[in-house]
Design a protein around this motif. Sequence first.
Motif, mmCIF file in Angstrom:
data_model
loop_
_atom_site.group_PDB
_atom_site.id
_atom_site.type_symbol
_atom_site.label_atom_id
_atom_site.label_comp_id
_atom_site.label_asym_id
_atom_site.label_seq_id
_atom_site.Cartn_x
_atom_site.Cartn_y
_atom_site.Cartn_z
ATOM 1 N N ILE A 18 0.850 -1.188 0.000
ATOM 2 C CA ILE A 18 0.000 0.000 0.000
ATOM 3 C C ILE A 18 0.885 1.237 0.000
ATOM 4 N N THR A 19 0.282 2.386 -0.234
ATOM 5 C CA THR A 19 0.969 3.663 -0.105
ATOM 6 C C THR A 19 0.309 4.427 1.038
ATOM 7 N N ALA A 20 1.103 4.781 2.037
ATOM 8 C CA ALA A 20 0.601 5.528 3.191
ATOM 9 C C ALA A 20 1.471 6.761 3.367
ATOM 10 N N GLN A 21 0.867 7.906 3.335
ATOM 11 C CA GLN A 21 1.563 9.185 3.473
ATOM 12 C C GLN A 21 2.713 9.286 2.471
ATOM 13 N N GLY A 22 2.461 8.830 1.243
ATOM 14 C CA GLY A 22 3.427 8.942 0.162
ATOM 15 C C GLY A 22 4.539 7.913 0.180
ATOM 16 N N LYS A 23 4.519 6.982 1.127
ATOM 17 C CA LYS A 23 5.557 5.952 1.221
ATOM 18 C C LYS A 23 4.948 4.587 0.935
ATOM 19 N N LYS A 24 5.689 3.775 0.173
ATOM 20 C CA LYS A 24 5.237 2.415 -0.116
ATOM 21 C C LYS A 24 5.645 1.512 1.035
ATOM 22 N N ILE A 25 4.653 0.844 1.631
ATOM 23 C CA ILE A 25 4.893 -0.072 2.740
ATOM 24 C C ILE A 25 4.038 -1.311 2.540
ATOM 25 N N LYS A 26 4.233 -2.299 3.399
ATOM 26 C CA LYS A 26 3.397 -3.488 3.369
ATOM 27 C C LYS A 26 2.434 -3.441 4.545
ATOM 28 N N LEU A 27 1.258 -3.971 4.310
ATOM 29 C CA LEU A 27 0.247 -4.094 5.342
ATOM 30 C C LEU A 27 -0.028 -5.574 5.527
ATOM 31 N N TYR A 28 0.115 -6.041 6.763
ATOM 32 C CA TYR A 28 -0.213 -7.421 7.097
ATOM 33 C C TYR A 28 -1.560 -7.357 7.807
ATOM 34 N N SER A 29 -2.561 -7.988 7.212
ATOM 35 C CA SER A 29 -3.919 -7.803 7.706
ATOM 36 C C SER A 29 -4.707 -9.103 7.683
ATOM 37 N N CYS A 30 -5.509 -9.304 8.725
ATOM 38 C CA CYS A 30 -6.448 -10.421 8.746
ATOM 39 C C CYS A 30 -7.481 -10.187 7.649
ATOM 40 N N GLU A 31 -7.894 -11.249 6.979
ATOM 41 C CA GLU A 31 -8.904 -11.123 5.925
ATOM 42 C C GLU A 31 -10.223 -10.565 6.462
ATOM 43 N N ASN A 32 -10.474 -10.734 7.748
ATOM 44 C CA ASN A 32 -11.717 -10.251 8.351
ATOM 45 C C ASN A 32 -11.614 -8.828 8.887
ATOM 46 N N ALA A 33 -10.443 -8.185 8.731
ATOM 47 C CA ALA A 33 -10.240 -6.809 9.193
ATOM 48 C C ALA A 33 -10.298 -5.884 7.985
ATOM 49 N N LYS A 34 -11.492 -5.531 7.584
ATOM 50 C CA LYS A 34 -11.676 -4.721 6.375
ATOM 51 C C LYS A 34 -11.865 -3.261 6.750
ATOM 52 N N LYS A 35 -11.201 -2.392 6.009
ATOM 53 C CA LYS A 35 -11.328 -0.950 6.243
ATOM 54 C C LYS A 35 -11.688 -0.258 4.948
ATOM 55 N N GLU A 36 -12.339 0.894 5.086
ATOM 56 C CA GLU A 36 -12.685 1.706 3.926
ATOM 57 C C GLU A 36 -12.814 3.155 4.382
ATOM 58 N N TYR A 37 -12.839 4.058 3.413
ATOM 59 C CA TYR A 37 -13.039 5.475 3.728
ATOM 60 C C TYR A 37 -14.531 5.737 3.896
ATOM 61 N N ASP A 38 -14.893 6.453 4.967
ATOM 62 C CA ASP A 38 -16.298 6.812 5.157
ATOM 63 C C ASP A 38 -16.557 8.191 4.555
ATOM 64 N N SER A 40 -16.646 11.052 5.792
ATOM 65 C CA SER A 40 -15.792 12.143 6.279
ATOM 66 C C SER A 40 -14.318 11.909 5.929
ATOM 67 N N ASP A 41 -14.046 10.990 5.016
ATOM 68 C CA ASP A 41 -12.700 10.637 4.571
ATOM 69 C C ASP A 41 -11.832 10.043 5.676
ATOM 70 N N SER A 42 -12.446 9.470 6.697
ATOM 71 C CA SER A 42 -11.715 8.740 7.726
ATOM 72 C C SER A 42 -11.630 7.282 7.308
ATOM 73 N N TYR A 43 -10.496 6.656 7.582
ATOM 74 C CA TYR A 43 -10.282 5.258 7.231
ATOM 75 C C TYR A 43 -10.753 4.410 8.409
ATOM 76 N N VAL A 44 -11.894 3.749 8.283
ATOM 77 C CA VAL A 44 -12.529 3.048 9.390
ATOM 78 C C VAL A 44 -12.826 1.595 9.021
ATOM 79 N N PHE A 45 -13.011 0.764 10.054
ATOM 80 C CA PHE A 45 -13.396 -0.622 9.822
ATOM 81 C C PHE A 45 -14.821 -0.658 9.266
ATOM 82 N N THR A 46 -15.069 -1.573 8.347
ATOM 83 C CA THR A 46 -16.400 -1.697 7.748
ATOM 84 C C THR A 46 -17.345 -2.371 8.736
ATOM 85 N N SER A 47 -18.630 -2.290 8.452
ATOM 86 C CA SER A 47 -19.623 -2.876 9.345
ATOM 87 C C SER A 47 -19.541 -4.402 9.361
#
Length: 121
Positions: A18-38, A40-47
């Motif tokens: 992923i790219t976070a704050q202009g830097k390319k990094i890796k994200l290690y994430s559980c398949e059940n931990a889904k996030k999206e922008y709401d 208000s442009d906040s990055y939050v966990f989905t319902s």
Amino acid sequence: MILGNCPYCNANVISKKITAQGKKIKLYSCENAKKEYDESDSYVFTSDSTCRFRVYSNAFLRWNKKSFSENEMKRLLKDKQTIIRLHGRKGTKEYFKYVIPHEEYGVSILWDEEVPEDYTY
């Protein structure tokens, strides 16, 4: 790429770039931990998220560790702990610490636990 099983819900932990704050990094994430922008442009966990396990590869930058590698994450998932190499402020001192999964922050350093001096990285 699947790295192992989530320590909390036993689903797959995947690695993605992923790219976070202009830097390319890796994200290690559980398949059940889904996030999206709401709205208000906040990055939050989905319902429909049922887990919150997520670790960014740059989680240890403040201790001069540039990246938490896929191999370190695999060991963490398999053994429920791993040992990482950290550096002092000026980058000259090197020390090792245990890291364990943490439900809220993804990972946590065990500052009070000493790694044996004969440990080789």
